[in-house]
Enzyme design. Structure first.
Site, PDB file in Angstrom:
ATOM      1  N   GLN A   1      -7.763   1.835   5.132  1.00 12.61           N
ATOM      2  CA  GLN A   1      -8.527   1.400   6.301  1.00 12.61           C
ATOM      3  C   GLN A   1      -9.986   1.089   5.979  1.00 12.61           C
ATOM      4  O   GLN A   1     -10.625   0.324   6.704  1.00 12.61           O
ATOM      5  CB  GLN A   1      -8.468   2.468   7.392  1.00 12.61           C
ATOM      6  CG  GLN A   1      -7.129   2.577   8.076  1.00 12.61           C
ATOM      7  CD  GLN A   1      -6.742   1.331   8.840  1.00 12.61           C
ATOM      8  OE1 GLN A   1      -7.584   0.557   9.295  1.00 12.61           O
ATOM      9  NE2 GLN A   1      -5.446   1.109   8.971  1.00 12.61           N
TER      10      GLN A   1
ATOM     11  N   CYS B   1       4.874   8.115  24.840  1.00  8.92           N
ATOM     12  CA  CYS B   1       5.641   7.375  25.841  1.00  8.92           C
ATOM     13  C   CYS B   1       5.622   5.880  25.542  1.00  8.92           C
ATOM     14  O   CYS B   1       5.214   5.053  26.342  1.00  8.92           O
ATOM     15  CB  CYS B   1       5.149   7.683  27.252  1.00  8.92           C
ATOM     16  SG  CYS B   1       3.382   7.934  27.428  1.00  8.92           S
TER      17      CYS B   1
ATOM     18  N   GLY C   1       0.810  -1.201   0.000  1.00 11.96           N
ATOM     19  CA  GLY C   1       0.000   0.000   0.000  1.00 11.96           C
ATOM     20  C   GLY C   1       0.847   1.254   0.000  1.00 11.96           C
ATOM     21  O   GLY C   1       0.490   2.262  -0.632  1.00 11.96           O
ATOM     22  N   THR C   2       1.968   1.220   0.706  1.00  4.54           N
ATOM     23  CA  THR C   2       2.865   2.374   0.720  1.00  4.54           C
ATOM     24  C   THR C   2       3.398   2.660  -0.673  1.00  4.54           C
ATOM     25  O   THR C   2       3.448   3.820  -1.107  1.00  4.54           O
ATOM     26  CB  THR C   2       4.026   2.131   1.702  1.00  4.54           C
ATOM     27  OG1 THR C   2       3.506   2.083   3.033  1.00  4.54           O
ATOM     28  CG2 THR C   2       5.063   3.233   1.620  1.00  4.54           C
TER      29      THR C   2
ATOM     30  N   SER D   1      -4.302  -1.306   0.616  1.00  9.18           N
ATOM     31  CA  SER D   1      -3.343  -2.344   1.002  1.00  9.18           C
ATOM     32  C   SER D   1      -4.073  -3.593   1.465  1.00  9.18           C
ATOM     33  O   SER D   1      -4.946  -3.519   2.339  1.00  9.18           O
ATOM     34  CB  SER D   1      -2.443  -1.813   2.123  1.00  9.18           C
ATOM     35  OG  SER D   1      -1.410  -2.717   2.429  1.00  9.18           O
ATOM     36  N   ALA D   2      -3.708  -4.740   0.912  1.00  8.19           N
ATOM     37  CA  ALA D   2      -4.462  -5.971   1.145  1.00  8.19           C
ATOM     38  C   ALA D   2      -4.418  -6.449   2.587  1.00  8.19           C
ATOM     39  O   ALA D   2      -5.394  -7.030   3.083  1.00  8.19           O
ATOM     40  CB  ALA D   2      -3.958  -7.072   0.220  1.00  8.19           C
ATOM     41  N   HIS D   3      -3.311  -6.244   3.282  1.00  7.42           N
ATOM     42  CA  HIS D   3      -3.230  -6.806   4.636  1.00  7.42           C
ATOM     43  C   HIS D   3      -4.139  -6.074   5.618  1.00  7.42           C
ATOM     44  O   HIS D   3      -4.323  -6.521   6.741  1.00  7.42           O
ATOM     45  CB  HIS D   3      -1.787  -6.813   5.142  1.00  7.42           C
ATOM     46  CG  HIS D   3      -1.236  -5.478   5.497  1.00  7.42           C
ATOM     47  ND1 HIS D   3      -0.717  -4.604   4.573  1.00  7.42           N
ATOM     48  CD2 HIS D   3      -1.102  -4.856   6.691  1.00  7.42           C
ATOM     49  CE1 HIS D   3      -0.302  -3.517   5.173  1.00  7.42           C
ATOM     50  NE2 HIS D   3      -0.526  -3.629   6.470  1.00  7.42           N
TER      51      HIS D   3
END
Length: 461
Positions: free
Chosen positions: A177, A320, A69-70, A194-196
């Site tokens: 998403q 944090c 996807g990136t 993105s498939a995952h």
């Protein structure tokens, strides 16, 4: 062990597993070759492209598969900017885009382009009119996610797409998403996913570029995937990705309604069970499976570890944690509490029992972390020692600056001030958020002669 981090990567869908195994036997050959095995592979690739295009809502010849996807985002942004370089070099994005979009923007800026970030409301959504006002004649491309990856807020894509159309600017939508839940409405020009994220295998992205959009692929190219994603296609993974997308879409209405009810329970019960919690993101216009909340006086890394020990896998945008020294850019843009941040994103099949056990475990975990950090249970009341106090928290990370503020606020009279010295970026978010949650006045910040920043709080109650 309940896995509550589907927004990072959803478990492999059973249909994806079946398709992957089957295509390992049938789809190993080069789909560009004309012999029998190659033709068989080409048929599988074409069928996968048609299935994915149907789910996206585009023509099959408008869609290519990428290695992630990136890569789809980067290829889409660079290609669209290059294709419209005669128009201008301005890129407009929302302030809460995925890091892949922001990194592409940094590369564009380093090459001499300009990037404009459109702010968001406290809910995490852009105002379509503000986004429209950011577009001008020199804008080459606009980017807006369909839904936020950290807080689940859905963006007004259709309204922004209409504004982009009126301005003559193509709109790239990062639908990573949301695509598993349904198609993206509106007249977008480019779309990446993105498939995952929907239960397909990792290593498969998709990029759709509408006909008529000026697009010039950047970098070396070859004859594969219309020159937009060079290299040998991972055909088994592509077939599994397309098959699982079709499968999750068929289940989306029923599963989305079921998970939304579970998320509604978390949204309602967490503030009742855990004191000093802020649930963030739009309560209505949001993804059905995702909820994010932040807890005062909590170390995010410790909280995640403790939840993991109790059997729950969750994520965090808190500063944090060991993976970052600054708050999530999403939480920062929204101006919400960042410390003790927890993102719960439920995968398909999550049971009521899993959610109930999470709600039963969470209060004790948060209380234990707060106790170890010495957090006050309430604003202490003590005789006023001075009209103003200075708390030196330089070198201390969240949530310590806020804890130390809470411990001493009762030592100044009503109208008195506490100045917190901190060099932790999270304090810029968390001190104002503490004031809002505790009914105190945040006066503002100023440079500190001792280093860091001086945050001034006035006691009003």
């Amino acid at each position: 062990m309940p896995y509550f981090d589907a927004a990072s990567a959803a478990p492999l869908h059973p249909v994806a597993r079946q398709a992957l195994l089957a295509s390992l036997d049938e789809g190993w050959a080069d789909p560009a070759r004309l012999y029998r095995e190659g033709r068989r592979a080409r048929l599988l690739l074409d069928a996968a492209r048609e299935a994915a295009a149907e789910a996206v809502g585009c023509r099959p010849d408008e869609l290519v598969f990428t290695p992630s996807g990136t890569r789809a985002v980067h290829a889409g942004i660079s290609g669209a900017l290059a294709g419209r370089r005669r128009v201008g070099n301005r890129l407009v994005v929302s302030a809460v885009e995925h890091s892949s979009v922001l990194h592409a923007g940094e590369t564009h800026a380093a090459a001499g382009g300009t990037v404009t970030e459109v702010p968001v409301a406290r809910s995490g959504a852009v105002d379509a009119s503000v986004f429209a006002a950011a577009l001008d004649s020199g804008t080459a491309l606009a980017c807006l996610q369909s839904a936020n990856h950290e807080v689940g807020t859905e963006q007004p894509v259709a309204e922004v797409a209409e504004a982009c159309r009126a301005a003559g600017v193509p709109l790239l939508v990062d639908a990573a998403q949301s695509l598993g839940w349904g198609p993206v409405d509106g007249g977008w020009s480019l779309l990446a996913a993105s498939a995952h994220k929907w239960g397909g295998p990792a290593g498969v992205g998709l990029l759709a570029v509408r006909k008529g959009v000026r697009f010039a692929p950047q970098g070396p190219s070859d004859e594969r995937e219309s020159g937009r994603a060079p290299g040998f296609e991972n055909l088994p993974a592509i077939v599994a990705a397309a098959a699982s997308l079709r499968a999750v879409r068929a289940e989306a209405a029923a599963e989305g309604a079921r998970l939304r009810a579970l998320v509604d329970r978390i949204r309602a019960r967490v503030p009742e069970l855990v004191p000093d919690v802020e649930v963030v993101g739009d309560p209505v216009r949001r993804l059905p499976h995702l909820v994010t909340f932040s807890c005062l006086y909590v170390d995010g890394e410790t909280l995640l570890h403790e939840l993991d020990r109790e059997g729950f896998s969750v994520s965090s945008g808190s500063s944090c944690t060991s993976s970052t020294l600054t708050p999530s850019h999403v939480l920062r843009a929204m101006g919400v509490l960042s410390e003790g941040n927890v993102r719960v994103s439920l995968p398909a099949g999550t049971t009521e029992e899993d959610v109930d056990r999470f709600l039963a475990v969470l209060p004790g975990v948060v209380a234990g972390v707060r106790e170890r950090l010495g957090a006050p249970e309430a604003v202490p009341s003590a005789p006023a020692s001075a009209g103003s106090l200075v708390v030196d928290s330089l070198g201390k990370r969240c949530p310590i600056p806020v804890i130390e503020l809470a411990k001493v606020i009762g030592e100044v009279p009503v109208g008195g001030t506490v100045t917190v010295l901190s060099d932790d970026e999270a304090a810029r978010l968390d001190i104002p958020a503490w004031c809002e949650m505790r009914g105190q006045e945040y006066v503002g910040e100023e440079p500190s002669a001792r280093g860091g920043v001086a945050y001034v709080v006035r006691r009003v109650s």
